[in-house]
Structure formats: structure tokens, C-alpha cells
Enzyme design. Structure first.
Site, PDB file in Angstrom:
ATOM      1  N   ASP A   1      35.060  13.607  -4.204  1.00 14.96           N
ATOM      2  CA  ASP A   1      36.210  14.589  -3.902  1.00 14.96           C
ATOM      3  C   ASP A   1      37.579  14.049  -3.932  1.00 14.96           C
ATOM      4  OD1 ASP A   1      37.957  16.554  -3.018  1.00 14.96           O
ATOM      5  OD2 ASP A   1      36.624  17.279  -1.559  1.00 14.96           O
TER       6      ASP A   1
ATOM      7  N   THR B   1      41.549  18.919  -6.346  1.00 12.19           N
ATOM      8  CA  THR B   1      42.651  19.967  -6.361  1.00 12.19           C
ATOM      9  C   THR B   1      43.652  19.440  -7.371  1.00 12.19           C
ATOM     10  OG1 THR B   1      44.045  18.721  -4.606  1.00 12.19           O
ATOM     11  CG2 THR B   1      42.414  20.496  -3.896  1.00 12.19           C
TER      12      THR B   1
HETATM   13  C1  LIG Z   1      42.838  19.818   0.297  1.00 13.02           C
HETATM   14  C2  LIG Z   1      41.139  19.445   0.160  1.00 13.02           C
HETATM   15  C3  LIG Z   1      40.187  20.302  -0.281  1.00 13.02           C
HETATM   16  C4  LIG Z   1      40.562  21.798  -0.611  1.00 13.02           C
HETATM   17  O1  LIG Z   1      41.262  22.282  -1.437  1.00 13.02           O
HETATM   18  P1  LIG Z   1      42.115  23.766  -1.212  1.00 13.02           P
HETATM   19  O2  LIG Z   1      42.940  23.985  -2.403  1.00 13.02           O
HETATM   20  O3  LIG Z   1      42.967  23.652   0.070  1.00 13.02           O
HETATM   21  O4  LIG Z   1      40.790  24.873  -0.867  1.00 13.02           O
HETATM   22  C5  LIG Z   1      38.988  19.934  -0.488  1.00 13.02           C
HETATM   23  N1  LIG Z   1      38.642  18.751  -0.500  1.00 13.02           N
HETATM   24  C6  LIG Z   1      39.528  17.812   0.092  1.00 13.02           C
HETATM   25  C7  LIG Z   1      39.086  16.367   0.322  1.00 13.02           C
HETATM   26  C8  LIG Z   1      40.716  18.215   0.315  1.00 13.02           C
HETATM   27  O5  LIG Z   1      41.696  17.238   0.814  1.00 13.02           O
END
Ligand SMILES: *Cc1c(COP(=O)(O)O)cnc(C)c1O
Length: 421
Positions: A202, A228
Site C-alpha cells: 500500500d 491513492t
Molecule cells: C490515505 C491512505 C489510505 C486511504 O485513502 P483514502 O483515500 O483516505 O480512503 C489507505 N492506505 C494508506 C496507507 C493511506 O495512507
């Protein structure tokens, strides 16, 4: 006066137009250090505000459930192709509405209720969607967490390996939301391979650094990459899931029809624009400058007695434990906001305080770097942070700092908006 002007919004809904104007001014006048935020380009803003918002397109290019996709299909294909090219992956799904639904799609694709997965503990820098007990990912699945070392502030790969061997998770997540250090993708990949788990990287926070060559890439190591598009990548609010050929179908099905309906075509278009911008040489310079700024800021804060988790940073992000400064993260963040410095209070690893009033604050340099600030300004910011934290109850002192900051930022234009002259 909003520049570019918003005459229709002002005529139809002057109250709302005034609020937009106020938010633009706020973004212009403050040092924005929220690590997940940025300023998108005027081109990204235009795509986001385009008539593409009018179109329904359930399905994927060439396989839609609604007619009239002559234009939307090539737009989505362009976004996919640019993502594949920029990140060096086999497949890209650009439809997730945001980062949280993207991670939910991963859970849906690879797990059933009660299945075990491994991820970084929320309080150690993980994300809610990585199995927090208050998230669907923690309620319906069985997360097991690794953490960071109390002394090092870094993930211990031996702990990850031991947990993976013991728990045999379906999925291993690496990455998170408050990790100031480089993620060792090859080491995670080796553990996932040995234990038969799908490795999911992620990279929501660091996608722009990866794209710009300022952080190692998970491509070739992680079977699935979620991100994102609106943090360091500097695109619209949205997300992507990138995969090897092996996992493409499972992920596509999980997004649609598994989880979502029609994709947000205006966002897809803006993602395509952001990916084109991120492929430019200037973006590589931008990504390197984000890191240089974060390291300069980290150094200047350390000199002023701030206690940085892991002792510094390799990326855009700094996590500070304020315990030694005798102030909680929340009152500090609120005082800093009044001083024109916007950031968030944050849990630190092994935090003795509660998440709603934790010991730390989190800072990031993506937005200030977009404004054009460089290392020398990071020293000024560290001085302002120090002064504001020391004068948290002194409104006059905080006001003075806010004025000094407005003064500096007046010389660094904000993409997409300018104050009236
Ligand atoms: C920001 C973030 C998300 C979620 O994104 P949103 O657009 O706020 O739903 C998921 N994983 C990580 C590691 C993030 O930093």
C-alpha cells in the site's frame, strides 16, 4: 475574487462560493504540512471539474453496461496505460473511489470472513483499512500485526517472518500512513513467497516518491500495489490498484461488480493527467526535493530538541513524539494551526496516551514543496514550529507567526488559485 473566476457558482450559490474562496485563501496562507495533502495542478483541477462527471460507465473499457462510451473508454485506457508505464506493472485498475475502497477490494479479492492477514499495527504507522478493530477489515477478517522496534522505530523483518511462518496469512500488507522510513519490498516479497501469501504494497503515501524515483518501487516484488492518487502523487482524490497479470482478474472483479458501481470518469481523466505530469523530468526533481526538504526539516527540528520517531526520515514524512516538550499532540496541533502551520496530531509507537489525544504530531513536505519552498525555508518552518509549541497559550505570539508565514508564502504562488490584486 476567485482566480480563475467561478461566476456560475457565485451566481447560483454565493454562500458556497464564499466558502470555496475562504478555503482557497486558507490553503494559500498556511504552511500545509499534513503529510497526505498536496496542491494539484490547474490541469488536474480542470479535468476534475469537467463534464465527464455527467457520464455513467459501469464495467471496463470495451465491456460496459451502458452505451455512449466512445470517449470514456479511451480516457480510461489512457489512464491505465500511463499507470502501467509509470510504475512498470502489468495491469492497472484506476476505478477505486479512494484508498480505503481500494484496500477493501483487496480483502474481497483474496480473503473470506475470518481469514488471517498480516499488517503493520495502526499505532505503529499502519492504516485503518489494514485491520483496525473499528474497521470492516478488523471486524470481518482476522488481522495479525507486526510493529516497529521501541528503540529503532523501524519494522523488524525478523518479527514479520516469524509471524508469517506462525500465522500463515492469506495476505501480507506492507506500507502505511505514518512510516518515515524506506519500506524493504524485497524482504517482504521473500517472506510472502516462503509462506504462500499475496504481498500487497500500500503505497498511498509514497506513490509520488516511487514514481519520481525517490523511493524504491514495489513493482516486481508485490503482486498487488494499492495507492491513492492524491497524496505525493499529486492527482485528484482517487486510487489505483496495480497488479501482476496473475492477480488482474481477481482485482478487477472485486472492484466491479464486487464493491463499486459506476467509476468516477472525471476523476479517471484527472488521474490520467496527473500520471502524465508525474512522468515528466520535473516531477523527478519534485520528488527528490520533497525528500530533501523533509530531511532538512527533520534536521532543524532535531536541533531544536524535537524527538523524531526513528531519528529522522527517508521520505516525505516526519513523526514527532512531543512527550519531552511537555505538550500533547492535540493541543500542539491546534496551537500550530492558529500559528498558520497545518498538520495533524498522531499516535506514536507505544503511545501511552489515547488515539483521540495522542503524544505525537505528523508532518509532511509534499505540499510545501509544490509551493516551491526549499531547504532554507525548512529551517524557518522548524523555528516557527518550535516557537508555536513553546507559546501554545499565547494567542498574540501565534498570530505573529501566522503573519510571518503569510508574508513568506505570498512569494510562492499556489497552483490553481491566486489572491485578488
Ligand atoms: C490515505 C491512505 C489510505 C486511504 O485513502 P483514502 O483515500 O483516505 O480512503 C489507505 N492506505 C494508506 C496507507 C493511506 O495512507
Amino acid at each position: 475574487m476567485h482566480q480563475p473566476s467561478i461566476p456560475h457558482l457565485s451566481a447560483t450559490d454565493p454562500d458556497l462560493a464564499a466558502l470555496v474562496e475562504a478555503e482557497a485563501t486558507r490553503q494559500h496562507d498556511k504552511v500545509r504540512l499534513i503529510a497526505s495533502e498536496n496542491y494539484v495542478s490547474p490541469a488536474v483541477l480542470e479535468a476534475t471539474g469537467s463534464v465527464l462527471t455527467n457520464k455513467y460507465s459501469e464495467g471496463y473499457p470495451g465491456r460496459r453496461y451502458y452505451e455512449g462510451q466512445q470517449v470514456v473508454d479511451p480516457i480510461e485506457e489512457l489512464a491505465q496505460a500511463r499507470a502501467r508505464q509509470l510504475f512498470g506493472v502489468d495491469h492497472a485498475n484506476v476505478q477505486p473511489y479512494s484508498g480505503s475502497p481500494a484496500n477493501l477490494a483487496v480483502h474481497l479479492a483474496f480473503m473470506r470472513p475470518g481469514d488471517t492477514f498480516l499488517s503493520l499495527e495502526l499505532a505503529h504507522g499502519g492504516h485503518l483499512t489494514h485491520g483496525s478493530p473499528v474497521s470492516i477489515s478488523g471486524k470481518w477478517l482476522r488481522p495479525v500485526h507486526y510493529g516497529v522496534g521501541r528503540e529503532t522505530g523501524r519494522v523488524d523483518m525478523d518479527e514479520v517472518r516469524d509471524l508469517a511462518r506462525k500465522e500463515r496469512p492469506k495476505v501480507i500488507f506492507c506500507g502505511g500512513t505514518a512510516i518515515p522510513r524506506t519500506i524493504d519490498f524485497p524482504a517482504f516479497a521473500e517472506i510472502a513467497r516462503e509462506t504462500g501469501a499475496v504481498l500487497v504494497a500500500d503505497i498511498a503515501h509514497i506513490a509520488g516518491l516511487v514514481a519520481g524515483g525517490a523511493h524504491p518501487s514495489p513493482a516486481g516484488h508485490a503482486g498487488v500495489i494499492t495507492t491513492t492518487t492524491h497524496k505525493t502523487l499529486r492527482g485528484p482524490r482517487g486510487a489505483m490498484i496495480m497488479t501482476t497479470g496473475e492477480h488482474a482478474t481477481a482485482i478487477d472483479k472485486a472492484i466491479f461488480p464486487g464493491l463499486q458501481g459506476g467509476p468516477h470518469n472525471h476523476t479517471t481523466a484527472a488521474i490520467a493527467v496527473a500520471l502524465k505530469e508525474a512522468a515528466r523530468e520535473e516531477f523527478r526533481t519534485y520528488a527528490r526535493q520533497i525528500v530533501a526538504n523533509a530531511q532538512a526539516l527533520a534536521g532543524a527540528l532535531t536541533e531544536r530538541g524535537f524527538d523524531l520517531i526513528s531519528g529522522g526520515t527517508d521520505n516525505h514524512l516526519i513523526l514527532i513524539d512531543l512527550t519531552k516538550k511537555d505538550i500533547g499532540g492535540k493541543p500542539a496541533a491546534k496551537a500550530l494551526d492558529r500559528a498558520g502551520i497545518e498538520l495533524n496530531f498522531n499516535t506514536v509507537p507505544f503511545d501511552p496516551r489515547k488515539p483521540w489525544s495522542p503524544s505525537g504530531i505528523r508532518l509532511g513536505t509534499a505540499a510545501v514543496t509544490t509551493r516551491g519552498l526549499t531547504e532554507e525555508h525548512m529551517t524557518s518552518i522548524a523555528v516557527w514550529v518550535d516557537r508555536a509549541v513553546a507559546a501554545a497559550d499565547d494567542e498574540a505570539a501565534l498570530g505573529t507567526i501566522a503573519a510571518e508565514i503569510r508574508d513568506l508564502l505570498g512569494g510562492f504562488p499556489m497552483p490553481g488559485w491566486g489572491p485578488a490584486r
